[in-house]
Design an enzyme around this catalytic site. Structure first.
Site, PDB file in Angstrom:
ATOM      1  N   LEU A   1      15.608 -27.334  23.288  1.00  0.00           N
ATOM      2  CA  LEU A   1      16.895 -27.727  23.855  1.00  0.00           C
ATOM      3  C   LEU A   1      17.939 -27.541  22.771  1.00  0.00           C
ATOM      4  O   LEU A   1      17.684 -27.862  21.599  1.00  0.00           O
ATOM      5  CB  LEU A   1      16.896 -29.186  24.330  1.00  0.00           C
ATOM      6  CG  LEU A   1      16.151 -29.532  25.613  1.00  0.00           C
ATOM      7  CD1 LEU A   1      16.284 -31.020  25.915  1.00  0.00           C
ATOM      8  CD2 LEU A   1      16.664 -28.718  26.787  1.00  0.00           C
ATOM      9  N   ASP A   2      19.090 -27.041  23.140  1.00  0.00           N
ATOM     10  CA  ASP A   2      20.147 -26.829  22.160  1.00  0.00           C
ATOM     11  C   ASP A   2      20.661 -28.159  21.609  1.00  0.00           C
ATOM     12  O   ASP A   2      20.496 -29.219  22.218  1.00  0.00           O
ATOM     13  CB  ASP A   2      21.301 -26.049  22.790  1.00  0.00           C
ATOM     14  CG  ASP A   2      20.925 -24.598  23.042  1.00  0.00           C
ATOM     15  OD1 ASP A   2      20.072 -24.073  22.316  1.00  0.00           O
ATOM     16  OD2 ASP A   2      21.487 -24.003  23.983  1.00  0.00           O
ATOM     17  N   PHE A   3      21.303 -28.086  20.459  1.00  0.00           N
ATOM     18  CA  PHE A   3      21.827 -29.248  19.748  1.00  0.00           C
ATOM     19  C   PHE A   3      22.640 -30.169  20.654  1.00  0.00           C
ATOM     20  O   PHE A   3      22.459 -31.383  20.668  1.00  0.00           O
ATOM     21  CB  PHE A   3      22.682 -28.746  18.576  1.00  0.00           C
ATOM     22  CG  PHE A   3      23.501 -29.795  17.889  1.00  0.00           C
ATOM     23  CD1 PHE A   3      22.910 -30.716  17.046  1.00  0.00           C
ATOM     24  CD2 PHE A   3      24.879 -29.844  18.070  1.00  0.00           C
ATOM     25  CE1 PHE A   3      23.661 -31.683  16.392  1.00  0.00           C
ATOM     26  CE2 PHE A   3      25.647 -30.798  17.424  1.00  0.00           C
ATOM     27  CZ  PHE A   3      25.034 -31.721  16.585  1.00  0.00           C
TER      28      PHE A   3
ATOM     29  N   ARG B   1      17.291 -20.809  27.888  1.00  0.00           N
ATOM     30  CA  ARG B   1      18.019 -21.698  27.012  1.00  0.00           C
ATOM     31  C   ARG B   1      19.399 -21.975  27.583  1.00  0.00           C
ATOM     32  O   ARG B   1      20.022 -21.151  28.241  1.00  0.00           O
ATOM     33  CB  ARG B   1      18.173 -21.060  25.623  1.00  0.00           C
ATOM     34  CG  ARG B   1      16.875 -20.876  24.877  1.00  0.00           C
ATOM     35  CD  ARG B   1      16.324 -22.201  24.363  1.00  0.00           C
ATOM     36  NE  ARG B   1      17.203 -22.774  23.357  1.00  0.00           N
ATOM     37  CZ  ARG B   1      17.200 -22.400  22.093  1.00  0.00           C
ATOM     38  NH1 ARG B   1      16.381 -21.442  21.682  1.00  0.00           N
ATOM     39  NH2 ARG B   1      18.011 -22.975  21.224  1.00  0.00           N
ATOM     40  N   SER B   2      19.929 -23.167  27.327  1.00  0.00           N
ATOM     41  CA  SER B   2      21.212 -23.545  27.919  1.00  0.00           C
ATOM     42  C   SER B   2      22.333 -22.623  27.477  1.00  0.00           C
ATOM     43  O   SER B   2      23.260 -22.347  28.227  1.00  0.00           O
ATOM     44  CB  SER B   2      21.548 -24.993  27.551  1.00  0.00           C
ATOM     45  OG  SER B   2      21.626 -25.177  26.157  1.00  0.00           O
TER      46      SER B   2
END
Length: 214
Positions: free
Chosen positions: A66-68, A174-175
């Site tokens: 998951l992205d930051f 990925r988002s």
């Protein structure tokens, strides 16, 4: 959801093989930089020191990313066999991911399918961003199909926004890939530090992710 801290790790599910946590926003999964005082890996080691595996670099086997800036469900395998099983599920697309996101403006269509090839931007200074095919510096774009459903309209800091549900059907999961895919629809910006073109304006803020294994 309050900001992440070392003490407030949220557990969604736990078994002998898996741990599913609700990752906080603005928290990295792991980091080699000592200045990163808070990461999910450090939260896990603090909460479950007995589960840390010395055979892995960070102590835990994260099944996906998951992205930051994205909060949401993140699956952690507690042993090597479980990690292999989870890898197979993701590879064979037996996992459904859904993202909640905010976009500026009131999206008029209640549902749309977005289809663009998404790649990585190799332009200097933009190495960690995604972009759509045809963008200058777009490297190795691959087809991506995303379903968008408008959930509600509202206001953010006085400006009209739409809460949308994004479900990646194929391609980039990925988002940041979903952010890049929405950019050509020119949905005015909220926040998006990882999609191409956001130095001038961004189009999407990924809020939360959920997963389901079928």
């Amino acid at each position: 959801m309050e900001p992440g801290s070392m003490e407030n790790l949220s557990i969604v599910y736990r078994s002998r093989d898996f741990l599913v946590v609700n990752k906080h926003w603005d928290v990295r999964i792991d980091s080699k930089t000592w200045r990163e005082t808070l990461t999910l890996q450090k939260q896990l080691r603090h909460r479950f020191p007995e589960l840390a595996d010395p055979d892995t670099y960070y102590g835990f086997r994260f099944c996906h990313q998951l992205d930051f800036s994205t909060s949401g469900a993140l699956c952690v395998a507690l042993n090597k066999a479980a990690a292999g099983s989870a890898y197979k599920c993701f590879k064979e697309r037996q996992v459904t991911k859904a993202y909640l996101a905010l976009v500026r403006g009131h999206v008029q269509e209640s549902r749309m399918t977005i289809s663009y090839a998404i790649g990585r931007n190799n332009t200097e200074g933009r190495a960690h961003t995604m972009c759509i095919e045809g963008t200058h510096g777009c490297e190795n774009p691959k087809p991506s199909l995303t379903e968008l459903v408008v959930l509600e309209h509202g206001l953010y800091a006085g400006d009209p926004v739409s809460k949308v549900l994004l479900q990646p059907l194929t391609g980039m999961f990925r988002s940041r890939g979903q952010e890049a895919a929405l950019a050509p629809h020119c949905l005015p910006t909220l926040s998006c530090p990882l999609c191409d073109g956001c130095l001038a304006s961004a189009f999407l803020f990924i809020v939360h992710c959920s997963i389901c294994v079928t």
